[in-house]
Scaffold this motif. Structure first.
Motif, PDB file in Angstrom:
ATOM      1  N   GLU A   8       0.871  -1.269  -0.073  1.00  0.00           N
ATOM      2  CA  GLU A   8      -0.020  -0.153   0.084  1.00  0.00           C
ATOM      3  C   GLU A   8       0.827   1.326  -0.135  1.00  0.00           C
ATOM      4  N   ASN A   9       0.400   2.336  -0.845  1.00  0.00           N
ATOM      5  CA  ASN A   9       1.303   3.456  -0.784  1.00  0.00           C
ATOM      6  C   ASN A   9       0.297   4.309   0.230  1.00  0.00           C
ATOM      7  N   VAL A  10       1.007   4.676   1.274  1.00  0.00           N
ATOM      8  CA  VAL A  10       0.264   5.581   2.332  1.00  0.00           C
ATOM      9  C   VAL A  10       0.939   6.732   2.176  1.00  0.00           C
ATOM     10  N   GLY A  11       1.732   7.343   1.327  1.00  0.00           N
ATOM     11  CA  GLY A  11       2.073   8.426   1.154  1.00  0.00           C
ATOM     12  C   GLY A  11       1.256   9.343   0.244  1.00  0.00           C
ATOM     13  N   PRO A  12       1.649  10.700   0.061  1.00  0.00           N
ATOM     14  CA  PRO A  12       0.574  11.726  -0.718  1.00  0.00           C
ATOM     15  C   PRO A  12       0.820  11.722  -2.151  1.00  0.00           C
ATOM     16  N   THR A  13       2.041  11.102  -2.566  1.00  0.00           N
ATOM     17  CA  THR A  13       2.290  11.090  -3.913  1.00  0.00           C
ATOM     18  C   THR A  13       2.472   9.796  -4.695  1.00  0.00           C
ATOM     19  N   VAL A  14       2.308   9.727  -6.022  1.00  0.00           N
ATOM     20  CA  VAL A  14       2.544   8.412  -6.769  1.00  0.00           C
ATOM     21  C   VAL A  14       3.986   8.101  -6.645  1.00  0.00           C
ATOM     22  N   ALA A  15       3.918   6.744  -6.479  1.00  0.00           N
ATOM     23  CA  ALA A  15       5.242   6.090  -6.430  1.00  0.00           C
ATOM     24  C   ALA A  15       5.469   5.408  -7.818  1.00  0.00           C
ATOM     25  N   ARG A  16       6.606   5.384  -8.298  1.00  0.00           N
ATOM     26  CA  ARG A  16       6.964   4.952  -9.582  1.00  0.00           C
ATOM     27  C   ARG A  16       8.178   3.798  -9.326  1.00  0.00           C
ATOM     28  N   ASN A  17       8.086   2.816 -10.449  1.00  0.00           N
ATOM     29  CA  ASN A  17       9.060   2.021 -10.574  1.00  0.00           C
ATOM     30  C   ASN A  17       9.253   1.199  -9.106  1.00  0.00           C
ATOM     31  N   VAL A  18       8.107   0.816  -8.652  1.00  0.00           N
ATOM     32  CA  VAL A  18       8.389  -0.033  -7.498  1.00  0.00           C
ATOM     33  C   VAL A  18       8.998  -1.351  -7.363  1.00  0.00           C
ATOM     34  N   LYS A  19       9.918  -1.599  -6.742  1.00  0.00           N
ATOM     35  CA  LYS A  19      10.479  -2.905  -6.778  1.00  0.00           C
ATOM     36  C   LYS A  19      10.407  -3.456  -5.337  1.00  0.00           C
ATOM     37  N   LEU A  54       3.089 -15.896  -6.337  1.00  0.00           N
ATOM     38  CA  LEU A  54       3.270 -14.759  -5.386  1.00  0.00           C
ATOM     39  C   LEU A  54       4.507 -14.010  -5.735  1.00  0.00           C
ATOM     40  N   ARG A  55       5.749 -15.169  -5.780  1.00  0.00           N
ATOM     41  CA  ARG A  55       6.919 -14.728  -5.948  1.00  0.00           C
ATOM     42  C   ARG A  55       6.939 -13.832  -7.381  1.00  0.00           C
ATOM     43  N   VAL A  56       6.461 -14.536  -8.577  1.00  0.00           N
ATOM     44  CA  VAL A  56       6.430 -13.920  -9.732  1.00  0.00           C
ATOM     45  C   VAL A  56       5.716 -12.547  -9.886  1.00  0.00           C
ATOM     46  N   ALA A  57       4.657 -12.476  -9.099  1.00  0.00           N
ATOM     47  CA  ALA A  57       3.822 -11.176  -9.000  1.00  0.00           C
ATOM     48  C   ALA A  57       4.847 -10.190  -8.102  1.00  0.00           C
ATOM     49  N   LEU A  58       5.194 -10.619  -6.927  1.00  0.00           N
ATOM     50  CA  LEU A  58       6.186  -9.482  -6.444  1.00  0.00           C
ATOM     51  C   LEU A  58       7.570  -9.274  -7.101  1.00  0.00           C
ATOM     52  N   GLY A  59       7.891  -9.940  -8.086  1.00  0.00           N
ATOM     53  CA  GLY A  59       9.174  -9.798  -8.857  1.00  0.00           C
ATOM     54  C   GLY A  59       9.250  -8.775  -9.807  1.00  0.00           C
ATOM     55  N   ARG A  60       7.867  -8.513 -10.204  1.00  0.00           N
ATOM     56  CA  ARG A  60       7.724  -7.559 -11.348  1.00  0.00           C
ATOM     57  C   ARG A  60       7.771  -6.306 -10.687  1.00  0.00           C
ATOM     58  N   GLU A  61       8.242  -5.301 -11.487  1.00  0.00           N
ATOM     59  CA  GLU A  61       8.389  -4.028 -11.079  1.00  0.00           C
ATOM     60  C   GLU A  61       7.080  -3.249 -11.435  1.00  0.00           C
ATOM     61  N   LEU A  62       6.326  -2.703 -10.534  1.00  0.00           N
ATOM     62  CA  LEU A  62       5.103  -1.873 -10.523  1.00  0.00           C
ATOM     63  C   LEU A  62       5.454  -0.469 -11.240  1.00  0.00           C
ATOM     64  N   SER A  63       4.904  -0.106 -12.398  1.00  0.00           N
ATOM     65  CA  SER A  63       5.208   1.052 -12.974  1.00  0.00           C
ATOM     66  C   SER A  63       4.658   2.219 -12.116  1.00  0.00           C
ATOM     67  N   HIS A  64       3.510   2.095 -11.428  1.00  0.00           N
ATOM     68  CA  HIS A  64       3.240   3.066 -10.529  1.00  0.00           C
ATOM     69  C   HIS A  64       2.305   2.808  -9.495  1.00  0.00           C
ATOM     70  N   LEU A  65       2.301   3.231  -8.346  1.00  0.00           N
ATOM     71  CA  LEU A  65       1.238   2.817  -7.227  1.00  0.00           C
ATOM     72  C   LEU A  65       0.663   4.202  -6.886  1.00  0.00           C
ATOM     73  N   PRO A  66      -0.596   4.447  -7.179  1.00  0.00           N
ATOM     74  CA  PRO A  66      -0.811   6.054  -6.734  1.00  0.00           C
ATOM     75  C   PRO A  66      -1.097   6.033  -5.127  1.00  0.00           C
ATOM     76  N   PRO A  67      -1.295   7.218  -4.514  1.00  0.00           N
ATOM     77  CA  PRO A  67      -1.563   7.447  -3.237  1.00  0.00           C
ATOM     78  C   PRO A  67      -2.884   6.764  -2.745  1.00  0.00           C
ATOM     79  N   GLY A  68      -2.703   5.774  -1.759  1.00  0.00           N
ATOM     80  CA  GLY A  68      -3.853   5.237  -1.155  1.00  0.00           C
ATOM     81  C   GLY A  68      -4.402   4.121  -1.940  1.00  0.00           C
ATOM     82  N   ARG A  69      -3.341   3.563  -2.812  1.00  0.00           N
ATOM     83  CA  ARG A  69      -3.931   2.272  -3.687  1.00  0.00           C
ATOM     84  C   ARG A  69      -3.354   1.257  -2.615  1.00  0.00           C
ATOM     85  N   ARG A  70      -3.969   0.080  -2.654  1.00  0.00           N
ATOM     86  CA  ARG A  70      -3.457  -0.977  -2.008  1.00  0.00           C
ATOM     87  C   ARG A  70      -3.700  -2.378  -2.915  1.00  0.00           C
ATOM     88  N   LEU A  71      -2.861  -3.133  -2.885  1.00  0.00           N
ATOM     89  CA  LEU A  71      -2.829  -4.451  -3.609  1.00  0.00           C
ATOM     90  C   LEU A  71      -2.735  -5.467  -2.478  1.00  0.00           C
TER      91      LEU A  71
END
Length: 176
Positions: free
Chosen positions: A58-69, A88-105
């Motif tokens: 989850e991105n609990v910050g106020p701005t977009v997180a990019r290239n999350v690893k 689960l390992r495959v999903a978490l091994g991918r780089e997330l291009s962005h994670l907006p504020p408040g988004r929870r996966l």
């Protein structure tokens, strides 16, 4: 005497300048950190009392997180079978291009009561490192310790709200 007073005034001015600069740099750091995304990983119950444990990001910050690893050590093992752990390992091994504020996966990890009944072969502590890029550039790498032993005695085995509502509905229908 006036030279001594001038020297003291110059010294006091330099000390004040130093503390003003330190305060300025501290305020600048606080402002920069307040505008950064904060991506927090966790393993927690899917819903109150459901018993299902999910890995969350989850991105609990106020701005977009990019290239999350994400890096997890040791690799996640929920005891549900290698295919679930591998997904689960495959999903978490991918780089997330962005994670907006408040988004929870959420990703399925395991069924909690069964996990705690299994032998001690499964890891109970995981170190998760998160790297991301914020609006001001790379965010400081954060390291989180997830300790599943802390959850062992929580309310994982209690009935869900849905199950309780079903029981109430049955009781009401019997009275009619």
């Amino acid at each position: 005497m006036s030279n001594w007073i001038a020297a003291c005034a110059a010294f006091v001015s330099l000390v004040a300048l130093y503390f003003s600069y330190a305060q300025f740099m501290l305020n600048r750091r606080i402002q920069r950190e307040a505008s950064q995304p904060y991506v927090v990983p966790d393993i927690q119950p899917r819903a109150g009392g459901s018993g299902i444990l999910v890995f969350t990001l989850e991105n609990v910050g106020p701005t977009v997180a990019r290239n999350v690893k994400i890096a997890v050590d040791p690799p996640l093992q929920g005891g549900e079978g290698n295919d679930w752990d591998e997904k689960l390992r495959v999903a978490l091994g991918r780089e997330l291009s962005h994670l907006p504020p408040g988004r929870r996966l959420e990703w399925y990890f395991t069924f909690g009561p069964r996990f705690y009944q299994l032998s001690g072969d499964l890891p109970r502590q995981y170190t998760v490192k998160v790297r991301a890029i914020g609006p001001s550039g790379p965010v400081e790498e954060m390291s989180y310790l997830i300790d599943l032993d802390l959850m062992q005695e929580t309310a994982l085995e209690r009935e869900t709200v849905v199950a309780k509502l079903g029981e109430i509905a049955k009781q009401i229908s019997k009275r009619r």
